[in-house]
Motif scaffolding. Structure first.
Motif, PDB file in Angstrom:
ATOM      1  N   VAL A 279       7.652  10.077  -5.501  1.00  0.00           N
ATOM      2  CA  VAL A 279       6.456   9.634  -6.223  1.00  0.00           C
ATOM      3  C   VAL A 279       5.663   8.609  -5.416  1.00  0.00           C
ATOM      4  N   VAL A 280       6.335   7.843  -4.555  1.00  0.00           N
ATOM      5  CA  VAL A 280       5.620   6.881  -3.712  1.00  0.00           C
ATOM      6  C   VAL A 280       4.735   7.615  -2.715  1.00  0.00           C
ATOM      7  N   TRP A 281       5.267   8.676  -2.125  1.00  0.00           N
ATOM      8  CA  TRP A 281       4.480   9.433  -1.159  1.00  0.00           C
ATOM      9  C   TRP A 281       3.306  10.116  -1.830  1.00  0.00           C
ATOM     10  N   VAL A 282       3.495  10.571  -3.072  1.00  0.00           N
ATOM     11  CA  VAL A 282       2.368  11.122  -3.818  1.00  0.00           C
ATOM     12  C   VAL A 282       1.315  10.040  -4.058  1.00  0.00           C
ATOM     13  N   ALA A 283       1.759   8.845  -4.401  1.00  0.00           N
ATOM     14  CA  ALA A 283       0.834   7.737  -4.628  1.00  0.00           C
ATOM     15  C   ALA A 283       0.040   7.410  -3.363  1.00  0.00           C
ATOM     16  N   ILE A 284       0.675   7.518  -2.218  1.00  0.00           N
ATOM     17  CA  ILE A 284      -0.037   7.275  -0.957  1.00  0.00           C
ATOM     18  C   ILE A 284      -1.165   8.285  -0.797  1.00  0.00           C
ATOM     19  N   GLY A 285      -0.891   9.543  -1.138  1.00  0.00           N
ATOM     20  CA  GLY A 285      -1.938  10.561  -1.070  1.00  0.00           C
ATOM     21  C   GLY A 285      -3.064  10.285  -2.048  1.00  0.00           C
ATOM     22  N   ILE A 286      -2.723   9.911  -3.275  1.00  0.00           N
ATOM     23  CA  ILE A 286      -3.753   9.582  -4.273  1.00  0.00           C
ATOM     24  C   ILE A 286      -4.574   8.384  -3.810  1.00  0.00           C
ATOM     25  N   GLY A 287      -3.899   7.426  -3.174  1.00  0.00           N
ATOM     26  CA  GLY A 287      -4.593   6.240  -2.688  1.00  0.00           C
ATOM     27  C   GLY A 287      -5.633   6.547  -1.623  1.00  0.00           C
ATOM     28  N   LEU A 288      -5.446   7.639  -0.865  1.00  0.00           N
ATOM     29  CA  LEU A 288      -6.437   8.036   0.133  1.00  0.00           C
ATOM     30  C   LEU A 288      -7.779   8.337  -0.512  1.00  0.00           C
ATOM     31  N   HIS A 289      -7.749   8.771  -1.754  1.00  0.00           N
ATOM     32  CA  HIS A 289      -8.975   9.029  -2.494  1.00  0.00           C
ATOM     33  C   HIS A 289      -9.416   7.801  -3.280  1.00  0.00           C
ATOM     34  N   LEU A 290      -8.455   7.065  -3.835  1.00  0.00           N
ATOM     35  CA  LEU A 290      -8.757   5.939  -4.702  1.00  0.00           C
ATOM     36  C   LEU A 290      -9.586   4.872  -3.992  1.00  0.00           C
ATOM     37  N   LEU A 291      -9.182   4.469  -2.797  1.00  0.00           N
ATOM     38  CA  LEU A 291      -9.818   3.326  -2.142  1.00  0.00           C
ATOM     39  C   LEU A 291     -11.301   3.559  -1.836  1.00  0.00           C
ATOM     40  N   PRO A 292     -11.687   4.639  -1.134  1.00  0.00           N
ATOM     41  CA  PRO A 292     -13.120   4.793  -0.864  1.00  0.00           C
ATOM     42  C   PRO A 292     -13.953   5.017  -2.124  1.00  0.00           C
ATOM     43  N   GLU A 293     -13.384   5.746  -3.125  1.00  0.00           N
ATOM     44  CA  GLU A 293     -14.156   6.000  -4.338  1.00  0.00           C
ATOM     45  C   GLU A 293     -14.331   4.729  -5.159  1.00  0.00           C
ATOM     46  N   ALA A 294     -13.274   3.915  -5.293  1.00  0.00           N
ATOM     47  CA  ALA A 294     -13.405   2.645  -6.008  1.00  0.00           C
ATOM     48  C   ALA A 294     -14.358   1.709  -5.272  1.00  0.00           C
ATOM     49  N   THR A 295     -14.319   1.730  -3.950  1.00  0.00           N
ATOM     50  CA  THR A 295     -15.240   0.920  -3.155  1.00  0.00           C
ATOM     51  C   THR A 295     -16.683   1.308  -3.436  1.00  0.00           C
TER      52      THR A 295
END
Length: 431
Positions: A279-295
């Motif tokens: 689940v941590v590795w999945v979260a890393i993948g989700i984070g690749l989208h989260l950071l630029p979109e939240a920015t």
């Protein structure tokens, strides 16, 4: 009025899903999940090829590398954020900047290879793998290659070119497994298994360079770099510290297990940790989208919370079935996946799975806080990361006791950063 054919409706739905923000996040999550599945295959194969004790040595080496690679990951976050805000300029300037950074990193790679070869014995002693000094010497140069890979991915993230990022994640895992199998088959043992990682970085880095050329354009000869790599790293001290702390929380237990537990117990614990960290590795993948979109949303004055909530919900959906399996059939899973010699940590698998789920929530929340430019979480996260190795050395006998301490640490970390994220949003609304 003619009704739209079913095939057309399906294709339209698929295109809408793929182009949606949830679809893009799910695609990156699927890529990291596939990478994790390959990593699981890697663990299954090499626990059998190397045996429990030698796999424990390999796990300690990999865990040491995972802690050191946070500079690359943080640079990726910084590059993605800068590209999302158009701070790296138009495509020609972006390509010129990446080209200059690549040249500097290749020079650094040569210097680090030489220094690591000289210092291989102290490096091996520091990690606790005195019998494989050349494997320990490979870790710093691998970190340099990883930084180059992260810069390429960060630029593509910021440009919203998510597909090549996802493909590179899957390709990296596959090439790592392939190269490691070849080198171990050639008789290189633990060292060969580790060297599969830098070789995969070289291949994937070359492919990403081609993708950057195809999607962004060639390197312009009339432009110099808009930003120096030093300035990017200097301005990215927040993600560097944050990811270093998260990497420590994720991996320090495997290294300490090598010292606190017997050889076979440490190998079994390392195998269970690999399964639990899916689940941590999945979260890393989700984070690749989260950071630029939240920015982007925060910069545009829009509410970025929906990006975080969507990310947390996706991580929870992935974690739920995994935790159910860990609860119902942990020993069977360990036996089928890793063999009968590595089932000693079966009773700790559910505890580790819950701990890593909490870490995944903490990881996504930290990405959100970085996107908002917040730094308050660093103090709490740093205190927890510093306390973990000391607390783990006080664990009682056995793997389960060790795992419960890991769970307690992750609970404190996740609860703290989530509370700070809520306060940060309220503060921004008040202003």
């Amino acid at each position: 009025m003619l009704e739209e054919p079913p095939v057309a409706r399906r294709e339209g739905f698929r295109a809408a899903l793929t182009n949606s923000e949830s679809g893009k996040a799910a695609g990156l999550a699927a890529a990291t999940l596939a990478n994790n599945a390959i990593q699981l295959v890697f663990t299954v194969v090499f626990t059998r090829l190397l045996g429990a004790t030698d796999y424990g040595t390999l796990a300690a080496l990999v865990s040491a590398f995972l802690i050191l690679l946070v500079v690359g990951q943080s640079v990726q976050m910084a590059a993605a954020r800068e590209a999302a805000l158009d701070s790296l300029g138009h495509p020609e300037l972006l390509r010129a900047t990446l080209h200059a950074w690549t040249r500097k990193l290749l020079i650094a790679f040569v210097a680090v290879v030489a220094a690591s070869a000289v210092l291989r014995e102290p490096l091996a002693a520091l990690i606790g793998v005195d019998d494989v000094p050349w494997a320990a010497a490979a870790i710093p140069p691998t970190g340099v290659l990883w930084m180059l890979l992260c810069l390429q991915r960060g630029a593509l993230q910021g440009l919203r070119e998510y597909r090549p990022v996802g493909v590179s994640i899957v390709g990296e895992g596959f090439m790592r497994l392939l190269f490691a199998l070849v080198l171990v088959g050639a008789g290189m043992g633990v060292t060969g298994a580790l060297l599969g990682t830098p070789l995969s970085f070289v291949v994937v880095g070359l492919w990403l360079e081609r993708e950057l050329h195809r999607r962004v354009g060639p390197v312009g000869t009339d432009h110099g770099p808009l930003r120096t790599l030093r300035s990017l790293i200097g301005n990215g001290w927040v993600p560097i510290l944050a990811l270093f702390m998260l990497a420590s929380l994720q991996n320090i237990d495997v290294i300490l297990a090598k010292h606190q537990l017997t050889g076979d117990e440490a190998g079994s614990y390392a195998a269970a940790a690999v399964a639990a960290k899916a689940v941590v590795w999945v979260a890393i993948g989700i984070g690749l989208h989260l950071l630029p979109e939240a920015t982007r949303r925060a910069a545009a004055g829009l509410d970025p919370r929906r990006v975080l909530l969507r990310a947390l919900a996706m991580a929870a959906v992935v974690a739920a079935p995994a935790l159910l399996i860990f609860a119902v059939a942990p020993e069977l899973l360990m036996r089928l996946a890793f063999g009968p010699d590595l089932t000693q940590a079966a009773d700790a698998l559910l505890v580790l799975g819950a701990a890593m789920t909490l870490l995944a929530f903490a990881y996504l929340t930290v990405q959100y806080m970085v996107a908002l430019g917040e730094t308050s979480f660093l103090w709490v996260l740093g205190a927890v990361a510093l306390a973990e190795p000391f607390v783990l050395t006080t664990s009682g006998e056995g793997i389960v006791s060790f795992a419960w301490i890991v769970f307690g640490v992750q609970f404190v970390a996740a609860a703290s950063v989530l509370a700070l994220a809520v306060r940060a949003r309220r503060r921004s609304l008040a202003v």
